[in-house]
Design a protein around this motif. Structure first.
Motif, short mmCIF file in Angstrom:
data_model
loop_
_atom_site.label_atom_id
_atom_site.label_comp_id
_atom_site.label_asym_id
_atom_site.label_seq_id
_atom_site.Cartn_x
_atom_site.Cartn_y
_atom_site.Cartn_z
N VAL A 260 -32.46 81.89 24.93
CA VAL A 260 -31.68 81.37 23.80
C VAL A 260 -30.28 81.95 23.77
O VAL A 260 -30.00 83.01 24.34
N VAL A 261 -29.41 81.22 23.09
CA VAL A 261 -28.06 81.69 22.79
C VAL A 261 -27.92 81.71 21.27
O VAL A 261 -28.50 80.87 20.57
N VAL A 262 -27.17 82.66 20.77
CA VAL A 262 -27.05 82.87 19.33
C VAL A 262 -25.77 82.25 18.80
O VAL A 262 -24.67 82.50 19.33
N ASN A 263 -25.90 81.40 17.78
CA ASN A 263 -24.77 80.94 16.98
C ASN A 263 -24.62 81.97 15.85
O ASN A 263 -25.45 81.99 14.93
N PRO A 264 -23.60 82.83 15.88
CA PRO A 264 -23.55 83.95 14.94
C PRO A 264 -23.03 83.62 13.55
O PRO A 264 -22.96 84.50 12.69
N THR A 265 -22.65 82.36 13.30
CA THR A 265 -22.03 82.00 12.03
C THR A 265 -23.07 81.88 10.93
O THR A 265 -24.02 81.10 11.04
N LEU A 266 -22.89 82.63 9.86
CA LEU A 266 -23.77 82.56 8.69
C LEU A 266 -23.03 81.91 7.53
O LEU A 266 -21.96 82.37 7.14
N THR A 267 -23.57 80.82 7.01
CA THR A 267 -22.98 80.14 5.86
C THR A 267 -24.08 79.87 4.84
O THR A 267 -25.25 80.17 5.06
N ARG B 186 -23.24 70.81 21.47
CA ARG B 186 -22.52 69.98 22.44
C ARG B 186 -21.84 70.84 23.50
O ARG B 186 -21.69 70.41 24.65
N THR B 187 -21.42 72.02 23.11
CA THR B 187 -20.82 72.94 24.08
C THR B 187 -21.85 73.35 25.12
O THR B 187 -21.57 73.37 26.33
N ILE B 188 -23.05 73.68 24.68
CA ILE B 188 -24.13 74.00 25.62
C ILE B 188 -24.38 72.82 26.55
O ILE B 188 -24.49 72.97 27.77
N ASP B 189 -24.47 71.63 25.96
CA ASP B 189 -24.75 70.43 26.75
C ASP B 189 -23.65 70.18 27.78
O ASP B 189 -23.94 69.85 28.94
N ALA B 190 -22.38 70.33 27.37
CA ALA B 190 -21.26 70.07 28.27
C ALA B 190 -21.16 71.13 29.37
O ALA B 190 -20.76 70.82 30.50
N MET B 191 -21.54 72.36 29.06
CA MET B 191 -21.61 73.38 30.10
C MET B 191 -22.74 73.06 31.08
O MET B 191 -22.59 73.24 32.30
N SER B 192 -23.84 72.55 30.57
CA SER B 192 -24.97 72.22 31.41
C SER B 192 -24.64 71.10 32.40
O SER B 192 -25.08 71.12 33.56
N GLY C 241 -24.76 81.86 28.86
CA GLY C 241 -25.06 81.81 27.43
C GLY C 241 -24.14 82.68 26.61
O GLY C 241 -23.79 82.34 25.47
N ALA C 242 -23.71 83.81 27.17
CA ALA C 242 -22.81 84.70 26.45
C ALA C 242 -21.41 84.11 26.31
O ALA C 242 -20.59 84.62 25.54
N LEU C 243 -21.12 83.04 27.05
CA LEU C 243 -19.81 82.38 26.96
C LEU C 243 -19.82 81.18 26.03
O LEU C 243 -18.76 80.62 25.73
N VAL C 244 -21.00 80.77 25.56
CA VAL C 244 -21.08 79.57 24.73
C VAL C 244 -20.28 79.74 23.44
O VAL C 244 -19.52 78.84 23.04
N THR D 282 -32.46 79.58 12.26
CA THR D 282 -31.44 78.53 12.14
C THR D 282 -30.19 78.83 12.97
O THR D 282 -29.34 77.95 13.14
N ASN D 283 -30.07 80.04 13.49
CA ASN D 283 -28.89 80.42 14.28
C ASN D 283 -29.19 80.52 15.77
O ASN D 283 -28.39 81.07 16.53
N ILE D 284 -30.32 79.95 16.19
CA ILE D 284 -30.73 80.03 17.58
C ILE D 284 -30.65 78.65 18.23
O ILE D 284 -31.05 77.65 17.65
N HIS D 285 -30.13 78.60 19.47
CA HIS D 285 -30.12 77.38 20.27
C HIS D 285 -30.76 77.69 21.62
O HIS D 285 -30.52 78.76 22.19
N ARG D 286 -31.55 76.75 22.11
CA ARG D 286 -32.12 76.93 23.45
C ARG D 286 -31.02 76.82 24.51
O ARG D 286 -30.14 75.97 24.41
#
Length: 349
Positions: free
Chosen positions: A92-99, A299-305, A147-150, A133-137
């Motif tokens: 997984v990669v972490v989306n660190p934004t908390l709202t 979408r960033t993950i998808d475009a990197m993939s 993943g650390a660059l996402v 909620t802050n996790i993406h595969r």
């Protein structure tokens, strides 16, 4: 466990900390790789900027000293009792934004806005507890280093999207640090025909050319506005301010065509003096962007993939956690050949 902990200005210590208990809606991530961000560097050199130093940390409930790191990826080690979409072993990669997550995502990113690793404990550690909620595969064909660059790539993707760059546009990027370099990649992927990059470092400008800049200008050797106007006489369609200082703020407006957009991405560590009549006289729109929506992150993950985005070229060093101050923060402060430094935690691929 060992972690890089922010205690204050120029005071980051690698020390043993205890990971708090996992909450029912969280996953425990075994961190593989984490990137040092420009925001982290601001905290080191000028902080506290984002790091809370009292009990006003409204979304995380955590205050300094805290574990830094918000650009990270890893493998799920444990899941909370109410986690349903992820399992142990997921990469997984972490989306660190908390709202507050109460509004449409385009507005929600400005509502609350706390950050794992800046407002609360983050990923410069063996483990990190993160809300589901802050996790993406992570896509199967991407490494955990990718993943650390996402996260930083998503910042640039969102800013380019918000700026309105279209096929054939001419853009100028002021600042060839990590986010500036990633903005080049995102602008190229969005169809920009000319990408003019300005910086004071020839090393960084050379890296900018490697990543897609069509023109580079050393602002210490040429007058920036004249140099850009020699390439785009009517002004560029979109300019990006990624340096965070008054001269580049004003220059970015001056090189933009009437009704064009100047996009602020950088974090300004201190106020600047500026007269808004510059806008009246030029007809330029000033915009700003911070972080990204969850959709943009995915979408960033998808475009990197798929290979549409290739940010791996910004990596200049890989270090271990024990060296994060000397070979990480100090290196980024003093060595302008450095761009993105990745910190190895588990080192898994």
């Amino acid at each position: 466990m060992k972690a890089a902990v922010w205690h204050g200005l120029k005071d980051i210590r690698v020390e043993d900390v205890e990971l708090r208990a996992l909450r029912e809606d969280e996953v425990k991530v075994r961190v593989a790789w984490a990137g040092i961000c420009g925001s982290d560097l601001h905290e080191y050199e000028e902080g506290p900027v984002f790091v809370p130093v009292d009990a006003k940390a409204d979304l995380t409930g955590e205050v300094a000293p805290l574990t830094m790191g918000h650009e990270f990826a890893g493998v799920i080690e444990e899941v909370g009792s109410k986690v349903t979409n992820f399992k142990v072993g997921d990469r997984v990669v972490v989306n660190p934004t908390l709202t507050y997550r109460k509004k449409h995502e385009e507005v929600d990113r400005f509502d609350g806005f706390n950050f794992i690793g800046l407002h609360g404990n983050g990923g410069f550690a063996k483990y990190a507890n993160v809300p589901e909620t802050n996790i993406h595969r992570l896509a199967d064909n991407l490494t955990l280093q990718d993943g650390a660059l996402v996260e930083p790539m998503a910042v640039a993707v969102q800013a380019v999207k918000d700026s309105g760059v279209e096929l054939g546009d001419t853009v100028a990027v002021f600042g060839a640090g990590p986010i500036g370099l990633l903005t080049i990649i995102a602008a190229k992927a969005s169809g920009a025909s000319k990408i003019i990059v300005l910086d004071l470092s020839d090393n960084r400008l050379e890296k900018a050319k490697e990543l897609g800049a069509t023109h580079v200008i050393n602002s210490g050797k040429e007058e920036p506005v004249q140099a850009v106007r020699a390439i785009a006489p009517d002004g560029v369609d979109v300019s990006f301010e990624v340096a965070g200082v008054a001269p580049t703020f004003k220059q970015a407006i001056d090189v933009t065509k009437p009704k064009g957009n100047m996009m602020i991405i950088s974090i300004f560590a201190r106020p600047i003096e500026w007269n808004p009549i510059q806008l009246i006289n030029t007809g330029v729109n000033v915009l700003s962007s911070i972080v990204y929506t969850p959709s943009t992150f995915q979408r960033t993950i998808d475009a990197m993939s798929t290979g549409q985005l290739n940010p791996q070229g910004i990596i200049t060093s890989q270090i271990v956690l024990d060296d994060i101050v000397d070979k990480g923060f100090e290196a980024l402060t003093n060595d302008k050949t450095q761009s993105k430094i990745l910190v190895e935690l588990s080192g898994e691929k």
